[in-house]
Design a protein around this motif. Structure first.
Motif, PDB file in Angstrom:
ATOM      1  N   PHE A   7     -41.787 -14.107 -26.661  1.00 40.57           N
ATOM      2  CA  PHE A   7     -41.023 -15.149 -25.973  1.00 40.57           C
ATOM      3  C   PHE A   7     -41.128 -16.449 -26.759  1.00 40.57           C
ATOM      4  O   PHE A   7     -42.114 -17.176 -26.669  1.00 40.57           O
ATOM      5  CB  PHE A   7     -41.548 -15.350 -24.549  1.00 40.57           C
ATOM      6  CG  PHE A   7     -41.304 -14.178 -23.652  1.00 40.57           C
ATOM      7  CD1 PHE A   7     -40.156 -14.089 -22.887  1.00 40.57           C
ATOM      8  CD2 PHE A   7     -42.223 -13.135 -23.598  1.00 40.57           C
ATOM      9  CE1 PHE A   7     -39.921 -12.997 -22.071  1.00 40.57           C
ATOM     10  CE2 PHE A   7     -42.003 -12.035 -22.786  1.00 40.57           C
ATOM     11  CZ  PHE A   7     -40.843 -11.966 -22.017  1.00 40.57           C
ATOM     12  N   SER A   8     -40.095 -16.729 -27.528  1.00 38.03           N
ATOM     13  CA  SER A   8     -40.047 -17.954 -28.309  1.00 38.03           C
ATOM     14  C   SER A   8     -39.253 -19.005 -27.534  1.00 38.03           C
ATOM     15  O   SER A   8     -38.551 -18.694 -26.582  1.00 38.03           O
ATOM     16  CB  SER A   8     -39.392 -17.671 -29.662  1.00 38.03           C
ATOM     17  OG  SER A   8     -39.319 -18.825 -30.451  1.00 38.03           O
ATOM     18  N   GLY A   9     -39.341 -20.226 -27.974  1.00 36.71           N
ATOM     19  CA  GLY A   9     -38.597 -21.290 -27.305  1.00 36.71           C
ATOM     20  C   GLY A   9     -39.216 -22.634 -27.607  1.00 36.71           C
ATOM     21  O   GLY A   9     -40.441 -22.752 -27.700  1.00 36.71           O
ATOM     22  N   PHE A  10     -38.366 -23.644 -27.756  1.00 36.34           N
ATOM     23  CA  PHE A  10     -38.867 -24.965 -28.104  1.00 36.34           C
ATOM     24  C   PHE A  10     -39.657 -25.553 -26.939  1.00 36.34           C
ATOM     25  O   PHE A  10     -39.610 -25.066 -25.807  1.00 36.34           O
ATOM     26  CB  PHE A  10     -37.700 -25.877 -28.483  1.00 36.34           C
ATOM     27  CG  PHE A  10     -38.015 -26.782 -29.653  1.00 36.34           C
ATOM     28  CD1 PHE A  10     -38.371 -26.260 -30.883  1.00 36.34           C
ATOM     29  CD2 PHE A  10     -37.951 -28.160 -29.525  1.00 36.34           C
ATOM     30  CE1 PHE A  10     -38.661 -27.078 -31.957  1.00 36.34           C
ATOM     31  CE2 PHE A  10     -38.241 -28.991 -30.589  1.00 36.34           C
ATOM     32  CZ  PHE A  10     -38.597 -28.454 -31.813  1.00 36.34           C
ATOM     33  N   LEU A  11     -40.384 -26.593 -27.230  1.00 32.97           N
ATOM     34  CA  LEU A  11     -41.267 -27.218 -26.235  1.00 32.97           C
ATOM     35  C   LEU A  11     -40.503 -27.561 -24.956  1.00 32.97           C
ATOM     36  O   LEU A  11     -39.472 -28.224 -24.986  1.00 32.97           O
ATOM     37  CB  LEU A  11     -41.880 -28.489 -26.824  1.00 32.97           C
ATOM     38  CG  LEU A  11     -42.768 -28.271 -28.066  1.00 32.97           C
ATOM     39  CD1 LEU A  11     -43.045 -29.600 -28.763  1.00 32.97           C
ATOM     40  CD2 LEU A  11     -44.057 -27.596 -27.666  1.00 32.97           C
ATOM     41  N   GLY A  12     -41.019 -27.066 -23.826  1.00 34.69           N
ATOM     42  CA  GLY A  12     -40.417 -27.396 -22.537  1.00 34.69           C
ATOM     43  C   GLY A  12     -39.180 -26.611 -22.186  1.00 34.69           C
ATOM     44  O   GLY A  12     -38.508 -26.912 -21.185  1.00 34.69           O
ATOM     45  N   ALA A  13     -38.850 -25.574 -22.950  1.00 33.02           N
ATOM     46  CA  ALA A  13     -37.618 -24.826 -22.686  1.00 33.02           C
ATOM     47  C   ALA A  13     -37.711 -23.992 -21.415  1.00 33.02           C
ATOM     48  O   ALA A  13     -36.689 -23.727 -20.775  1.00 33.02           O
ATOM     49  CB  ALA A  13     -37.280 -23.927 -23.871  1.00 33.02           C
ATOM     50  N   GLY A  14     -38.916 -23.567 -21.052  1.00 31.74           N
ATOM     51  CA  GLY A  14     -39.075 -22.775 -19.835  1.00 31.74           C
ATOM     52  C   GLY A  14     -39.605 -21.369 -20.076  1.00 31.74           C
ATOM     53  O   GLY A  14     -39.397 -20.480 -19.244  1.00 31.74           O
ATOM     54  N   LYS A  15     -40.310 -21.158 -21.175  1.00 28.14           N
ATOM     55  CA  LYS A  15     -40.828 -19.819 -21.483  1.00 28.14           C
ATOM     56  C   LYS A  15     -41.760 -19.313 -20.382  1.00 28.14           C
ATOM     57  O   LYS A  15     -41.652 -18.173 -19.938  1.00 28.14           O
ATOM     58  CB  LYS A  15     -41.586 -19.834 -22.824  1.00 28.14           C
ATOM     59  CG  LYS A  15     -40.755 -20.222 -24.026  1.00 28.14           C
ATOM     60  CD  LYS A  15     -41.511 -19.986 -25.319  1.00 28.14           C
ATOM     61  CE  LYS A  15     -42.785 -20.809 -25.448  1.00 28.14           C
ATOM     62  NZ  LYS A  15     -42.524 -22.266 -25.491  1.00 28.14           N
TER      63      LYS A  15
END
Length: 396
Positions: A7-15
């Protein structure tokens, strides 16, 4: 075999929010292990995961994809040995590159584990800004995902949501995109998208398979001139020599053959896919006595493959429709001069009243009804001589 989901995702994206939803009703019944990597010294998400019965291994002095690659490998092997889980969830740092995380997982020599899904969560409202300001990291996460899940879409206008999708598609044309607000989807529906069980391509394939004869694997519609029984359609009784490559339908005939079935003799090196044959003076195989060259298109005795006659068209859409609009679209499909000969259509689209619309169509019969939400609106069509531009205009 243990499945590994990243589960990747930029800071605060909601992972973490996404993982919680999947644990609640997507991964039910599975033994899970979560490997987290916070960027910093203190992990903050481990507590509630342990409360949900999920084992957590935190690594807090760096990022999975750089200084912790070695430690990550050891942590993964330890998890496999100590817990033998059904699935391992990896949540790397928000500033990590997904390509490096995938490389690190693939570098683990574990016969009893396999990389399953690599998902990126994108804050739809910040997509453009992150691409501009942090492209090296953000774009890597987008480009290497096989599923991209948009978050905070409920705060965006339809136009801004569509522009976000367009930006993503410029960097990744193949990933499944989940554009529907999460509260309208179950964890199982999101998991199906991650594992590519619920995609436009899968739906088109399913429709095509439904149209095939279960016995011979061909489509039987009027355009094919296949008015034979299932018992007949798969049986081509004839003799083949050892070099024959004739796709199952060639055979020898006597000199008085009247069989209408494109019969001809084969030499020992026959490659008769193009239907080359000579006719004797008594042959009446379709009333067109002549030799065939490789460009012959002489009509009724060619055995076509399904993909030579039937085509499919589909689109994903975030557009909102009314039931009346969908009904009008389906009625319009009767106009074969404008849209081609449409044999089947089905779809799920978001309604302009906030509900979701499901529809099915076969010639002269349409069904439009309320249904559950989908990860994104989807329209699928199968037919002959399909006019794609016209269909795209009709369902825009």
């Amino acid at each position: 075999m243990t499945k590994i989901d990243i589960f990747s995702g930029f800071l605060g994206a909601g992972k973490t929010t996404l993982i919680k939803k999947l644990i609640a009703d997507g991964y039910k019944g599975e033994k899970l292990v979560l490997i987290e990597n916070e960027f910093g010294e203190i992990g903050i998400d481990g507590g509630f995961m342990q409360d949900a019965g999920v084992e957590v291994t935190e690594m807090n002095s760096g990022c999975i994809c750089c200084s912790l690659v070695g430690d990550f490998g050891e942590a993964l092997k330890k998890v496999l040995t100590d817990y033998a889980p059904d699935r391992i969830l990896i949540e790397p740092s928000g500033v990590g590159k997904l390509s490096d995380v995938i490389k690190a997982v693939k570098g683990i020599d574990a016969e009893d584990a396999a990389l399953n899904a690599y998902t990126t969560v994108v804050d739809a409202g910040k997509c453009k800004m992150y691409m501009k300001n942090f492209g090296e990291f953000f774009n890597d996460q987008v480009e290497n995902a096989n599923c991209i899940i948009l978050s905070h879409t409920d705060k965006l206008s339809d136009d801004k949501r569509e522009k976000c999708i367009e930006l993503i598609r410029e960097h990744n044309s193949d990933a499944v995109i989940v554009a529907t607000a999460w509260d309208k989807l179950s964890g199982k529906e999101i998991l199906d998208a991650m594992e590519k069980e619920n995609t436009l391509e899968a739906e088109l394939k399913k429709m095509e398979d439904e149209e095939k004869c279960p016995v011979c694997g061909h489509h039987h519609h009027d355009e094919h001139h296949h008015e034979h029984s299932h018992e007949q359609c798969c049986e081509h009784h004839h003799d083949h020599d050892e070099h024959c490559h004739c796709d199952e339908h060639h055979h020898d005939h006597d000199e008085h053959c009247h069989c209408d079935e494109h019969h001809h003799d084969h030499d020992e090196h026959c490659h008769c896919d193009e239907h080359h044959h000579d006719h004797d003076e008594h042959c009446h195989c379709g009333e067109h006595h002549h030799d065939h060259d490789e460009h012959c298109h002489c009509g009724e005795h060619h055995h076509h493959h399904a993909d030579e006659v039937f085509t499919s068209w589909g689109k994903e859409t975030t557009a909102k429709f009314s039931k009346d609009k969908i009904k009008n679209c389906l009625e319009a499909l009767e106009d074969f001069e404008t849209y081609g000969t449409i044999l089947r259509a089905k779809g799920i689209v978001e309604g302009d009243d906030g509900k979701w619309i499901h529809f099915d169509y076969i010639p002269s019969e349409a069904d439009v009804r309320d249904g559950s939400a989908a990860v994104m609106g989807r329209i699928c069509v199968i037919g002959s001589g399909i006019k794609e531009d016209a269909l795209a205009e009709l369902f825009k």
